[in-house]
Write a protein that holds these residues in place. Sequence first.
Motif, PDB file in Angstrom:
ATOM      1  N   UNK A 249     -11.155 -12.791   2.335  1.00  9.83           N
ATOM      2  CA  UNK A 249     -10.404 -13.639   1.429  1.00  9.83           C
ATOM      3  C   UNK A 249     -10.294 -13.100   0.011  1.00  9.83           C
ATOM      4  N   UNK A 250     -11.099 -12.074  -0.296  1.00 13.20           N
ATOM      5  CA  UNK A 250     -11.041 -11.480  -1.638  1.00 13.20           C
ATOM      6  C   UNK A 250     -10.558 -10.032  -1.600  1.00 13.20           C
ATOM      7  N   UNK A 251     -10.896  -9.313  -0.546  1.00 10.52           N
ATOM      8  CA  UNK A 251     -10.534  -7.904  -0.418  1.00 10.52           C
ATOM      9  C   UNK A 251      -9.471  -7.741   0.664  1.00 10.52           C
ATOM     10  N   UNK A 252      -8.606  -6.739   0.468  1.00  7.06           N
ATOM     11  CA  UNK A 252      -7.580  -6.428   1.465  1.00  7.06           C
ATOM     12  C   UNK A 252      -7.551  -4.925   1.702  1.00  7.06           C
ATOM     13  N   UNK A 253      -7.666  -4.523   2.956  1.00  9.69           N
ATOM     14  CA  UNK A 253      -7.547  -3.120   3.304  1.00  9.69           C
ATOM     15  C   UNK A 253      -6.126  -2.860   3.796  1.00  9.69           C
ATOM     16  N   UNK A 254      -5.579  -1.713   3.410  1.00 10.90           N
ATOM     17  CA  UNK A 254      -4.243  -1.338   3.848  1.00 10.90           C
ATOM     18  C   UNK A 254      -4.176   0.179   3.940  1.00 10.90           C
ATOM     19  N   UNK A 255      -3.088   0.662   4.521  1.00  8.19           N
ATOM     20  CA  UNK A 255      -2.949   2.099   4.665  1.00  8.19           C
ATOM     21  C   UNK A 255      -1.495   2.509   4.577  1.00  8.19           C
TER      22      UNK A 255
ATOM     23  N   UNK B 270      -8.184  -0.186  -0.774  1.00  9.43           N
ATOM     24  CA  UNK B 270      -8.975  -1.407  -0.736  1.00  9.43           C
ATOM     25  C   UNK B 270      -8.670  -2.166  -2.013  1.00  9.43           C
ATOM     26  N   UNK B 271      -7.884  -3.224  -1.885  1.00 12.12           N
ATOM     27  CA  UNK B 271      -7.570  -4.087  -3.018  1.00 12.12           C
ATOM     28  C   UNK B 271      -8.654  -5.139  -3.118  1.00 12.12           C
ATOM     29  N   UNK B 272      -9.278  -5.213  -4.282  1.00 17.45           N
ATOM     30  CA  UNK B 272     -10.391  -6.130  -4.484  1.00 17.45           C
ATOM     31  C   UNK B 272     -10.057  -7.125  -5.580  1.00 17.45           C
ATOM     32  N   UNK B 273     -10.145  -8.392  -5.270  1.00 17.52           N
ATOM     33  CA  UNK B 273      -9.903  -9.471  -6.226  1.00 17.52           C
ATOM     34  C   UNK B 273     -11.171 -10.321  -6.368  1.00 17.52           C
TER      35      UNK B 273
END
Length: 122
Positions: A66-72, A81-84
């Motif tokens: 819910x806070x971090x998003x992994x993408x490629x 790794x987008x970290x909020x």
Amino acid sequence: QVQLVESGGGLVQGGGSLRLSCVASGATLSRYAMGWFRQAPGKEREFVAAISMRAIRLRYSDSVKGRFTISRDNAENTVYLQMHMLQPEDTAVYYCAADPDYSDFPGRVDYWGKGTLVTVSS
């Protein structure tokens, strides 16, 4: 052999955001599942997130869900790794990892980067 280089770490205030990047070389990224791990001072390395070759399957640790998003971006050979909503307990060295088998995450990963430090102040 896959070489992984992380970037994007730094110092951020609690509640802030950062985006980590991991560039792969020596192999075609689309043939590897990718992931992120972290190691806080005095603690063991722990799994953060993983993404399958075509980004169909994703997995997160409960502590970052819910806070971090992994993408490629396979065309750019890069994983993010987008970290909020960062918290002081997110302070750690963050490592990028690669493995040809998504099911090997988190315990049997083959390739590792050298890490990038994220420090979250309170």
